[in-house]
Scaffold this motif. Structure first.
Motif, mmCIF file in Angstrom:
data_model
loop_
_atom_site.group_PDB
_atom_site.id
_atom_site.type_symbol
_atom_site.label_atom_id
_atom_site.label_comp_id
_atom_site.label_asym_id
_atom_site.label_seq_id
_atom_site.Cartn_x
_atom_site.Cartn_y
_atom_site.Cartn_z
ATOM 1 N N VAL A 44 7.031 -28.964 61.120
ATOM 2 C CA VAL A 44 7.364 -30.360 61.414
ATOM 3 C C VAL A 44 6.495 -31.298 60.567
ATOM 4 O O VAL A 44 5.272 -31.260 60.657
ATOM 5 C CB VAL A 44 7.151 -30.664 62.914
ATOM 6 N N ASP A 73 13.192 -15.256 66.669
ATOM 7 C CA ASP A 73 11.870 -15.890 66.676
ATOM 8 C C ASP A 73 11.846 -16.909 65.545
ATOM 9 O O ASP A 73 11.880 -16.545 64.370
ATOM 10 C CB ASP A 73 10.765 -14.842 66.494
ATOM 11 N N VAL A 74 11.803 -18.183 65.916
ATOM 12 C CA VAL A 74 11.961 -19.270 64.950
ATOM 13 C C VAL A 74 10.656 -20.037 64.788
ATOM 14 O O VAL A 74 9.997 -20.368 65.778
ATOM 15 C CB VAL A 74 13.072 -20.248 65.413
ATOM 16 N N VAL A 75 10.256 -20.289 63.536
ATOM 17 C CA VAL A 75 9.164 -21.214 63.241
ATOM 18 C C VAL A 75 9.788 -22.504 62.720
ATOM 19 O O VAL A 75 10.657 -22.462 61.844
ATOM 20 C CB VAL A 75 8.188 -20.643 62.189
ATOM 21 N N GLU A 106 6.816 -11.496 61.703
ATOM 22 C CA GLU A 106 7.597 -11.363 62.941
ATOM 23 C C GLU A 106 8.584 -12.517 63.119
ATOM 24 O O GLU A 106 9.147 -12.689 64.196
ATOM 25 C CB GLU A 106 6.656 -11.289 64.150
ATOM 26 N N ALA A 165 16.811 -19.159 71.551
ATOM 27 C CA ALA A 165 15.885 -18.653 70.532
ATOM 28 C C ALA A 165 14.455 -19.040 70.917
ATOM 29 O O ALA A 165 14.256 -19.949 71.717
ATOM 30 C CB ALA A 165 16.240 -19.242 69.173
ATOM 31 N N ASN A 166 13.469 -18.327 70.375
ATOM 32 C CA ASN A 166 12.061 -18.678 70.597
ATOM 33 C C ASN A 166 11.593 -19.664 69.540
ATOM 34 O O ASN A 166 11.983 -19.564 68.377
ATOM 35 C CB ASN A 166 11.174 -17.431 70.539
ATOM 36 N N LEU A 167 10.721 -20.581 69.940
ATOM 37 C CA LEU A 167 10.302 -21.669 69.060
ATOM 38 C C LEU A 167 8.787 -21.736 68.964
ATOM 39 O O LEU A 167 8.095 -21.815 69.977
ATOM 40 C CB LEU A 167 10.826 -22.994 69.644
ATOM 41 N N LEU A 168 8.264 -21.701 67.742
ATOM 42 C CA LEU A 168 6.870 -22.090 67.493
ATOM 43 C C LEU A 168 6.905 -23.203 66.454
ATOM 44 O O LEU A 168 7.465 -23.026 65.366
ATOM 45 C CB LEU A 168 6.031 -20.916 66.970
ATOM 46 N N ALA A 169 6.318 -24.351 66.807
ATOM 47 C CA ALA A 169 6.296 -25.483 65.878
ATOM 48 C C ALA A 169 4.983 -25.478 65.108
ATOM 49 O O ALA A 169 3.905 -25.406 65.707
ATOM 50 C CB ALA A 169 6.466 -26.790 66.645
ATOM 51 N N THR A 170 5.063 -25.547 63.788
ATOM 52 C CA THR A 170 3.859 -25.744 62.977
ATOM 53 C C THR A 170 3.893 -27.162 62.427
ATOM 54 O O THR A 170 4.907 -27.859 62.527
ATOM 55 C CB THR A 170 3.760 -24.710 61.836
ATOM 56 N N LEU A 211 2.254 -13.941 61.461
ATOM 57 C CA LEU A 211 3.275 -14.770 62.108
ATOM 58 C C LEU A 211 4.619 -14.610 61.402
ATOM 59 O O LEU A 211 5.649 -14.350 62.028
ATOM 60 C CB LEU A 211 2.844 -16.246 62.066
#
Lengths: 366, 366
Positions: free
Chosen positions: B29, B24-26, B84, B49-54, B81
């Motif tokens: 940006v 789980d990757v943050v 995890e 991989a899973n991506l959430l962009a902040t 956040l």
């Protein structure tokens, strides 16, 4: 900063999302929505709420999906974030409304399915979607940037309290009514609405309304009979749709055609059984929206229009615990009712040629 | 897309953060780091991989802080956040490196203090900070955009494996040594390092190194005696600092002056007791960084330099469970050791005029 950006942020935070001190707020920022995000940040700071900004970019999602093998896993970290989130504000506004045009439908659906729990967790927050007027949205609307900004702020910066009051009148009529009839050129359609609850979509979570702008009253009809012509154009799945005609018997579409995009409508109808039935009847009441801009967030709220959606109904319109029409799709189609048209509830004319019966000019427009 | 952007993303994901499928990757940006974010998204998708962009924007933080009353609450959602999150990638790159210049220090400190748990949770992930070469960073470096990009990719796209091996040699010497001496023009400084562990900062979490670029070996010295002149300029707290001179007795600064910025150095020294002692001795070994660009991420790794930090030491350099010098600050100062200089460990010359003893030319540079 254009003062209207600050006003937009204030409407979003106070009227729409009802932000309170100490709320944990997520703000999803589109690549060209930076200025609105700055105004929102300022006002969240002022109110003492917590702010985490996420980045909502179609180009990033496209790059990710394009490279992925399609075996998606649930993003546990994103769900954990949303489980602790009180308010979720989506500030749309990219540089290209077609950024994801070449992502295959199958990949989108796989990704979407894996994100079901994330999406539902977000729907449990006080969530509101809005857009910052960008050049890309102006282009989609076939408008200059300057003219588009005027248009967008006319739609967003309404007197929401008084519009909510007016829309409340129509909601009451829907809630008390049994049958709706729409008559217009090429249209004579009746739908049952008894037992259903209308939503006064006044651009505020306090009204179960999660779009800014909003300005529609909608319910979940059933038992549809007759035919209807949709004369407002749309883009659906990247295709232009013009002058769709649907014919209903016993609540289901039995015939359809269109001047443009008939194949897309055919595809929609074949999705599943629910796609042939209506999930929504909506009446656009935002007179700040006076033209079609090829953006459903605005188009379906346009004054003097009605829209019907094929597919999924919203639970808010059903009795507690009941679900309405179920489908994988929810596709809105819009009809102009500004001229030679009437909307009746149980035989009584409620709107004629765009004017409601409580408005000045209702009689004159007979 | 410039192919070097993709190479940058690949180094970040594979060498630096060691991303694995299902991580789980943050990805944070910066407003002008969009292109790098697209390349990172592509490669995260490829690896499953899973991506959430902040969205990491100084302007948004400034607007928020400027409006806030200063009574901050912990952002529980952000901590949830990060709890995890397996991998946190910060892609810096804004439009103005001075975006937060007018936020009072007191407000920053209050905000920072409230975010302590968030920060520590982030430090528990495989986190890596990098920057996308932007026009704003080029301006800060007093360089054209084109030249700055060449510079940045020279620094970032190294043969990290072979640099890690070379830096391992210096780490071993530090780990086995007891006393370091630096002799140069205006400098004759000795520090104890026995009992301390050096970090081979090879731009990878596998080496306890969280910057890309990196390329330094650092440890936590104590018992400093003598004086040192720092001839590489810096910006500290918005002020230009030039030619700082520090004099140490019994591990503490007893005298200081500077050609420019002496007042800022004075302020730093007065922060707390730990601010008068050293927290770090670092040796820059990235020869892709051949000039000063007023960005500590790059400057402190420059080949043929050493840097010392006033204030807080890194736990990684201390025996398990022990903490080193404690302070609210960690301020790096940099000295060129390319000419008329030597670095000794226990009386043995390790680096002379910029060359290490294992390098060709070491003897010739005597």
């Amino acid at each position: 900063m254009d003062e209207r950006i600050r006003e937009h942020a204030a409407v979003l935070i106070d009227w729409s999302a009802r932000v309170e001190p100490d709320d944990d707020v997520v703000v999803s920022v589109g690549p060209d929505a930076h200025e609105l995000a700055v105004a929102v940040a300022e006002q969240l700071g002022e109110r003492g709420a917590n702010l985490l900004a996420t980045y909502g970019s179609g180009e990033i999602t496209r790059a990710y999906l394009d490279a992925h093998d399609g075996e998606f896993e649930e993003p546990v970290h994103e769900r954990a974030l949303l489980e602790e989130t009180d308010v979720y504000l989506s500030l749309g506004g990219g540089r290209n409304t077609s950024a994801m045009a070449d992502v295959p439908g199958e990949v989108r659906r796989g990704y979407r399915n894996t994100r079901k729990a994330v999406r539902e967790t977000r729907y449990d927050t006080r969530w509101v979607s809005t857009v910052h007027p960008t050049r890309s949205l102006a282009q989609q609307a076939n408008m200059s940037y300057e003219a588009y900004r005027e248009f967008a702020y006319d739609a967003i910066l309404r007197d929401w309290e008084s519009l909510a009051e007016e829309m409340g009148r129509l909601k009451t009529l829907f809630d008390d009514g049994s049958e709706v009839r729409i008559v217009s050129q090429g249209t004579d359609l009746t739908m049952r609405i008894d037992g259903r609850t209308a939503v006064n979509s006044a651009a505020s979570v306090a009204y179960d309304s999660h779009n800014l702008p909003s300005g529609e009253v909608f319910t979940a009809p059933y038992g549809t009979e007759g035919e209807i012509a949709f004369d407002v154009p749309m883009t659906i799945r990247g295709e232009t749709i013009e002058n769709v005609r649907l014919e209903f018997e016993g609540g289901e579409v039995v015939d359809h055609d269109a001047e443009r995009g008939a194949a897309v409508i055919g595809d929609v109808l074949e999705t599943d059984a629910g796609a042939r039935r209506l999930g929504e009847l909506g009446v656009g009441m935002n007179r700040g929206i006076d033209r079609y801009t090829d953006n459903i967030l605005f188009d379906e709220k346009m004054g003097e229009t009605v829209h019907l959606a094929l597919g999924r109904a919203y639970d808010a319109c059903l009795p507690d615990g009941e679900s309405g029409n179920d489908s994988a799709v929810h596709v809105d189609l819009i009809a102009d009712v500004g001229e030679e048209s009437r909307l009746e509830i149980d035989g009584e004319v409620i709107q004629r040629n765009g004017s409601f019966r409580w408005e000045d000019g209702f009689e004159a427009r007979q």
